[in-house]
Design an enzyme around this catalytic site. Structure first.
Site, PDB file in Angstrom:
ATOM      1  N   ASP A   1      -4.426   6.444   5.387  1.00  0.00           N
ATOM      2  CA  ASP A   1      -3.299   5.632   5.827  1.00  0.00           C
ATOM      3  C   ASP A   1      -3.751   4.381   6.594  1.00  0.00           C
ATOM      4  O   ASP A   1      -3.109   3.342   6.514  1.00  0.00           O
ATOM      5  CB  ASP A   1      -2.392   6.493   6.720  1.00  0.00           C
ATOM      6  CG  ASP A   1      -1.102   5.791   7.109  1.00  0.00           C
ATOM      7  OD1 ASP A   1      -0.433   5.254   6.207  1.00  0.00           O
ATOM      8  OD2 ASP A   1      -0.759   5.783   8.313  1.00  0.00           O
TER       9      ASP A   1
ATOM     10  N   HIS B   1      -6.478  -0.901   6.441  1.00  0.00           N
ATOM     11  CA  HIS B   1      -6.392  -1.827   7.577  1.00  0.00           C
ATOM     12  C   HIS B   1      -7.714  -1.959   8.344  1.00  0.00           C
ATOM     13  O   HIS B   1      -8.170  -3.055   8.635  1.00  0.00           O
ATOM     14  CB  HIS B   1      -5.316  -1.379   8.564  1.00  0.00           C
ATOM     15  CG  HIS B   1      -3.969  -1.177   7.936  1.00  0.00           C
ATOM     16  ND1 HIS B   1      -3.480  -1.994   6.959  1.00  0.00           N
ATOM     17  CD2 HIS B   1      -3.008  -0.245   8.149  1.00  0.00           C
ATOM     18  CE1 HIS B   1      -2.269  -1.587   6.602  1.00  0.00           C
ATOM     19  NE2 HIS B   1      -1.968  -0.524   7.313  1.00  0.00           N
TER      20      HIS B   1
ATOM     21  N   GLU C   1      -2.160   4.631  17.974  1.00  0.00           N
ATOM     22  CA  GLU C   1      -0.696   4.610  17.970  1.00  0.00           C
ATOM     23  C   GLU C   1      -0.203   5.749  18.854  1.00  0.00           C
ATOM     24  O   GLU C   1      -0.776   6.839  18.834  1.00  0.00           O
ATOM     25  CB  GLU C   1      -0.155   4.808  16.562  1.00  0.00           C
ATOM     26  CG  GLU C   1      -0.537   3.702  15.611  1.00  0.00           C
ATOM     27  CD  GLU C   1       0.130   3.883  14.256  1.00  0.00           C
ATOM     28  OE1 GLU C   1       1.173   3.250  14.042  1.00  0.00           O
ATOM     29  OE2 GLU C   1      -0.378   4.666  13.448  1.00  0.00           O
TER      30      GLU C   1
ATOM     31  N   LYS D   1      -1.632 -10.429  10.379  1.00  0.00           N
ATOM     32  CA  LYS D   1      -1.410 -10.539  11.829  1.00  0.00           C
ATOM     33  C   LYS D   1      -2.116 -11.793  12.336  1.00  0.00           C
ATOM     34  O   LYS D   1      -3.252 -12.073  11.963  1.00  0.00           O
ATOM     35  CB  LYS D   1      -1.938  -9.298  12.547  1.00  0.00           C
ATOM     36  CG  LYS D   1      -1.099  -8.052  12.257  1.00  0.00           C
ATOM     37  CD  LYS D   1      -1.616  -6.842  13.022  1.00  0.00           C
ATOM     38  CE  LYS D   1      -0.959  -5.565  12.542  1.00  0.00           C
ATOM     39  NZ  LYS D   1       0.305  -5.251  13.175  1.00  0.00           N
TER      40      LYS D   1
ATOM     41  N   LYS E   1      -2.700   9.002  15.486  1.00  0.00           N
ATOM     42  CA  LYS E   1      -1.304   9.058  15.944  1.00  0.00           C
ATOM     43  C   LYS E   1      -1.269   9.874  17.236  1.00  0.00           C
ATOM     44  O   LYS E   1      -2.120  10.740  17.463  1.00  0.00           O
ATOM     45  CB  LYS E   1      -0.443   9.786  14.912  1.00  0.00           C
ATOM     46  CG  LYS E   1      -0.454   9.139  13.530  1.00  0.00           C
ATOM     47  CD  LYS E   1       0.676   8.150  13.361  1.00  0.00           C
ATOM     48  CE  LYS E   1       0.745   7.621  11.945  1.00  0.00           C
ATOM     49  NZ  LYS E   1       1.321   6.281  11.867  1.00  0.00           N
TER      50      LYS E   1
ATOM     51  N   HIS F   1      -0.923  -5.504   5.594  1.00  0.00           N
ATOM     52  CA  HIS F   1      -0.229  -6.341   6.586  1.00  0.00           C
ATOM     53  C   HIS F   1      -1.100  -6.663   7.798  1.00  0.00           C
ATOM     54  O   HIS F   1      -0.822  -7.605   8.528  1.00  0.00           O
ATOM     55  CB  HIS F   1       1.131  -5.741   6.972  1.00  0.00           C
ATOM     56  CG  HIS F   1       1.068  -4.600   7.926  1.00  0.00           C
ATOM     57  ND1 HIS F   1       0.739  -3.335   7.545  1.00  0.00           N
ATOM     58  CD2 HIS F   1       1.286  -4.541   9.255  1.00  0.00           C
ATOM     59  CE1 HIS F   1       0.771  -2.544   8.608  1.00  0.00           C
ATOM     60  NE2 HIS F   1       1.101  -3.245   9.658  1.00  0.00           N
TER      61      HIS F   1
ATOM     62  N   LYS G   1       0.830  -1.186   0.000  1.00  0.00           N
ATOM     63  CA  LYS G   1       0.000   0.000   0.000  1.00  0.00           C
ATOM     64  C   LYS G   1       0.873   1.247   0.000  1.00  0.00           C
ATOM     65  O   LYS G   1       2.030   1.131   0.398  1.00  0.00           O
ATOM     66  CB  LYS G   1      -0.949  -0.011   1.186  1.00  0.00           C
ATOM     67  CG  LYS G   1      -0.251   0.233   2.539  1.00  0.00           C
ATOM     68  CD  LYS G   1      -1.235   0.441   3.634  1.00  0.00           C
ATOM     69  CE  LYS G   1      -1.375   1.887   3.994  1.00  0.00           C
ATOM     70  NZ  LYS G   1      -0.418   2.381   4.977  1.00  0.00           N
TER      71      LYS G   1
END
Ligand code: BG6
Length: 507
Positions: free
Chosen positions: A253, A258, A234, A200, A358, A196, A166
């Site tokens: 993002d 995700h 995060e 997981k 974030k 990704h 991505k």
């Protein structure tokens, strides 16, 4: 392993890398050093790599095979965690690393690569099988695919596949354009788009948990589920990626890919068989069933935020606009939250709240499925039961597990209830290290199992969901910054849930 039908193969469960060469474009970049090479080394450590395997790195930097090996070795020493560095294993692993310097726009690069592939193919018996991995700047993806096509490297005596990282475009139109360019050279079934999160271990376990047990599916629907919260928090900021992130923002993002994939996994229908396309079909169906927000409702169902200065763990932190590479008037969302609805019989009317940001207080990703309260309040109106309905939490990271909250009688006279938790924890139950997402995904791509990769129709559907929000935000003057680094995001995100009588869980 034969390409035919790997899903019937015993290796599906104890899989090893088949004979092949892995070609990494952008081999000197961050992703290769931090994630790919350590993941491949771990596969070697776990004895999943065979002698008939080679890695060819490509990037513009001029260096010899030996210099490339040295660089990768020092990357490993820096980034390898959990698995010990074994110098004798490295000497055989390192010998399988090769390097071709070159510019992706120069046809000579592909000629040199072709010659190297031939030579390594006959030395190491890789059977003509090649996995091309795009870990360059996204703006170079199409050029690499074209270059491979023009040099005839997209075909050969074995299989040829393309792994794409991505971002797949920055909106619906550019994503479709990128796809068109890739598909001019590679067939859709040979394009492996990495998300990704799907690799997981805990995310894969959602499928096992839902469809390997009989007791959860009956309550997994609008009749019992009140709402779902998906959180990817995060504590890090933009970590030197200011220039990329400033253009991307949290919605693109994290949520477009995700978090929507997590939503698809938690909400999809049971597939008829456990095969790549049946599973992906169900995930795609769920994504297509998400109601596309109308422009006039964006303000109600989506919240953008941006962090200002603050503190995490006693450390003073700069605001986003003061980060290196970020302009002082950046309008980027470093936090995004959305309310989505799935228009199908299972989920109609159940809100799915997704949030990611974030510089939140800690790193935590989880999915909380909140159930409806008991229909009668047998133990008194003010009992804790009314305040703490059943909650199932799938903990994706950093702790990995599943917990269920339910009511229990507090010891003593009288009938006072208190919420308690039943916990499954990966570490204590299995006592083994979970493979990293990149180990799983690299191995799967080489084995030809696309179950955990995003198909183009999923990517399109995900962009379709976020596009009206991106469009509306482009014309909105947000009052940024609107949350302090180290807090749980902007107050507007709390108001979004309050409109339906809900509150965000504090993970
Ligand atoms: C990436 C994003 O895809 O995922 C990053 O571009 C983010 O901004 C990262 O930090 C999070 O991944 P993980 O596995 O650490 O949760």
């Amino acid at each position: 392993m034969a390409e035919g039908n790997p899903f019937q193969d015993a290796l599906r469960f104890e899989r090893r890398v088949p004979p092949c060469a892995l070609v990494i474009f952008g081999a000197n970049g961050d992703l290769a050093r931090r994630k790919l090479i350590p993941a491949l080394y771990r596969l070697a450590y776990d004895r999943r790599l065979m002698p008939a395997f080679a890695i060819i790195g490509i990037s513009r930097t001029r260096m010899t095979d030996d210099e490339f090996r040295k660089r990768m070795r020092s990357a490993m020493e820096e980034f390898l965690t959990e698995t010990p560095f074994d110098a004798s294993l490295w000497s055989s692993f390192g010998a399988g690393l090769h390097y071709v310097p070159g510019d992706v726009n120069d046809p000579e690069t592909y000629r040199a690569l072709g010659a190297r592939l031939e030579q390594i193919g006959s030395q190491q018996q890789t059977g003509g099988n090649v996995l091309f991995y795009l870990s360059t700047q996204p703006s170079q993806y199409a050029a690499v695919a074209r270059g491979l096509g023009a040099a005839g490297l997209d075909k050969g005596s074995g299989w040829r596949r393309l792994v794409v990282e991505k971002p797949f475009g920055h909106d619906l139109t550019s994503s479709r354009e990128l796809n068109r360019e890739l598909q001019e050279v590679f067939a859709e079934r040979d394009i492996y788009r990495i998300d990704h999160y799907l690799g997981k271990e805990t995310v894969q376990n959602i499928t096992a948990f839902r469809f390997g047990n009989g007791i959860f599916e009956p309550v997994w629907n609008r009749r019992y589920v009140n709402h779902v919260q998906i959180t990817a928090a995060e504590s890090i900021g933009v970590e030197g990626r200011g220039a990329y992130y400033q253009e991307a923002g949290a919605l693109r993002d994290m949520i477009q890919n995700h978090l929507l994939q997590l939503m698809a996994t938690i909400g999809m229908e049971p597939p008829a068989t456990f095969e790549p396309d049946t599973v992906r079909h169900e995930r795609a169906k769920l994504l297509r069933a998400i109601r596309i927000p109308r422009p006039e409702e964006v303000a109600e169902i989506a919240v953008a935020g941006q962090y200002g200065p603050g503190r995490i763990g006693g450390e003073d932190l700069a605001g986003f606009r003061e980060e290196p590479g970020v302009s002082p008037d950046a309008r980027t969302d470093t936090y995004a939250a959305v309310t989505l609805f799935v228009e199908n019989w299972r989920w109609a009317g159940v809100p799915f709240y997704l949030r990611s940001g974030k510089r939140l207080p800690k790193r935590v990703t989880d999915i909380a499925v909140q159930f409806n309260p008991a229909p009668l309040s047998l133990f008194g109106e003010d009992s804790a039961a009314a305040l703490s309905p059943n909650l199932m939490i799938v903990r994706i990271q950093p702790e990995e597990g599943i917990s269920l909250r339910f009511q229990s009688k507090q010891p003593g006279s009288g009938m006072t209830l208190r919420p308690v938790t039943m916990d499954f924890n990966y570490g204590s139950s299995f006592g083994v290290r979970s493979p990293s997402a990149y180990e799983t995904l690299l191995l799967d791509a080489m084995a030809g199992d696309a179950t955990l990769f995003a198909r183009q129709d999923m990517v399109d559907a995900s962009w379709g969901v976020v596009q009206p929000i991106l469009d509306a935000w482009k014309d909105t003057r947000h009052d940024f910054p609107d949350y302090a680094a180290g807090s749980w995001g902007p107050a507007a995100a709390d108001r979004m849930l309050a409109r339906r009588g809900h509150t965000w869980r504090v993970p």
